[in-house]
Design a protein around this motif. Sequence first.
Motif, PDB file in Angstrom:
ATOM      1  N   VAL A   1       0.478  18.868 -13.621  1.00 62.39           N
ATOM      2  CA  VAL A   1      -0.291  18.044 -12.680  1.00 62.39           C
ATOM      3  C   VAL A   1       0.082  18.507 -11.276  1.00 62.39           C
ATOM      4  O   VAL A   1       1.248  18.427 -10.884  1.00 62.39           O
ATOM      5  CB  VAL A   1       0.016  16.533 -12.854  1.00 62.39           C
ATOM      6  CG1 VAL A   1      -0.736  15.708 -11.833  1.00 62.39           C
ATOM      7  CG2 VAL A   1      -0.325  16.082 -14.261  1.00 62.39           C
ATOM      8  N   SER A   2      -0.902  19.002 -10.537  1.00 59.28           N
ATOM      9  CA  SER A   2      -0.665  19.479  -9.170  1.00 59.28           C
ATOM     10  C   SER A   2      -1.070  18.392  -8.194  1.00 59.28           C
ATOM     11  O   SER A   2      -2.185  17.868  -8.277  1.00 59.28           O
ATOM     12  CB  SER A   2      -1.470  20.749  -8.903  1.00 59.28           C
ATOM     13  OG  SER A   2      -1.203  21.712  -9.881  1.00 59.28           O
ATOM     14  N   ALA A   3      -0.184  18.061  -7.270  1.00 56.82           N
ATOM     15  CA  ALA A   3      -0.459  17.034  -6.255  1.00 56.82           C
ATOM     16  C   ALA A   3      -0.240  17.623  -4.874  1.00 56.82           C
ATOM     17  O   ALA A   3       0.668  18.432  -4.660  1.00 56.82           O
ATOM     18  CB  ALA A   3       0.457  15.834  -6.466  1.00 56.82           C
ATOM     19  N   LEU A   4      -1.088  17.199  -3.932  1.00 60.53           N
ATOM     20  CA  LEU A   4      -1.055  17.746  -2.569  1.00 60.53           C
ATOM     21  C   LEU A   4      -1.275  16.599  -1.588  1.00 60.53           C
ATOM     22  O   LEU A   4      -2.282  15.897  -1.682  1.00 60.53           O
ATOM     23  CB  LEU A   4      -2.170  18.793  -2.433  1.00 60.53           C
ATOM     24  CG  LEU A   4      -2.229  19.615  -1.168  1.00 60.53           C
ATOM     25  CD1 LEU A   4      -1.176  20.711  -1.202  1.00 60.53           C
ATOM     26  CD2 LEU A   4      -3.594  20.258  -1.014  1.00 60.53           C
ATOM     27  N   GLY A   5      -0.320  16.372  -0.674  1.00 61.73           N
ATOM     28  CA  GLY A   5      -0.455  15.279   0.286  1.00 61.73           C
ATOM     29  C   GLY A   5       0.841  14.989   0.993  1.00 61.73           C
ATOM     30  O   GLY A   5       1.773  15.806   0.982  1.00 61.73           O
ATOM     31  N   PRO A   6       0.961  13.794   1.612  1.00 61.66           N
ATOM     32  CA  PRO A   6       2.211  13.439   2.314  1.00 61.66           C
ATOM     33  C   PRO A   6       3.368  13.201   1.347  1.00 61.66           C
ATOM     34  O   PRO A   6       3.144  12.927   0.166  1.00 61.66           O
ATOM     35  CB  PRO A   6       1.837  12.151   3.062  1.00 61.66           C
ATOM     36  CG  PRO A   6       0.676  11.601   2.324  1.00 61.66           C
ATOM     37  CD  PRO A   6      -0.070  12.755   1.753  1.00 61.66           C
TER      38      PRO A   6
END
Length: 353
Positions: free
Chosen positions: A163-168
């Motif tokens: 699971v790839s997550a991108l954000g703060p």
Amino acid sequence: VDESELLTVPDGWKEPAFTREDNPKGLLEESSFATLFPKYREVYLKECWPLVQKALGEHFVNATLDLIEGSMTVTTTKKTFDPYAIIRARDLIKLLARSVPFEQAVRILQDDVACDIIKIGTLVRKRDTFIKRRGRLLGPKGSTLKALELLTNCYIMVQGNTVSALGPFSGLKEVRKVVLDTMKNIHPIYNIKTLMIKRELSKDPELRSQSWERFLPKFKRKNLNKRKEPKKKNTKKEYTPFPPPQPESQIDKELASGEYFLKERQKKRKQVEEIKAKQADAIKKRQEERNKAFIPPKEKPLVKTKKVSTEKKIDIEAIKEKVKNAKKKKLGALPVEEVKLKMAADEKKKKKK
């Protein structure tokens, strides 16, 4: 310590960007990172690679795509002044390899954006269970994933075993917790409810310094599949000192039936007859099943419905009287009783005069 003495960060304050003035002499050594990508990503990477090179060129980082080996490489140059740029470039190619579109992956080059690749393939033993729990993370038509993205302000991509997550940073922490809990058989809706409550509580300035435990829901686990009693009960047989009777051998059975004394030809003939009898029974059953389609269904017997007698006895004399009375009356005339009352009232008036 008094609150006046504490340092406070003003709202909307951002750390200034890292410029060439901060590191005018550049880097001492060149460093590089490489990552492999699957075959199905080759076409997309081929199309968007000029955009990748342009985005990394602004940070003076070189990028090369090797389609023969199936790898992407990023390297620093003599002009590179930001030492952390190569780490961001490494994350960029990792995200591209994990099926994240370029429009989202390029955001990793910003200062306030980070990424996290969560490995979920080894958390569940059975493949079917893993697929079900991964589907639970997506939700019906991707609604659960969309809700999670809105609450955490992160872009989430579920692909294969990761699971790839991108954000703060704060959002990534919540995403990792939700994903790992889902793989541990805790439904994501519970964590989503908690995040929604936290979001509302953070708006109240009075509650910032207080504990939020009293507001957050507490979910208890229910193991419904556990049985109090086993499905199959093993009952112990009564103990007997005598051994069980010895089973009959094949020769004993043949002696009992008389087959032992038959000749070889007779035995073979008997076996053939038994086989033919079995075949005949099977053919007969098959034929009966085929003939079932041609047997007409039993018709239900017709039930004669009793006709409801609509004829009623009509009183002709009563109708004739009604017609006579109607003929006597004029259209809009008063009934007989009212006429008599009016006449009596008129006579009284005359007598008074």
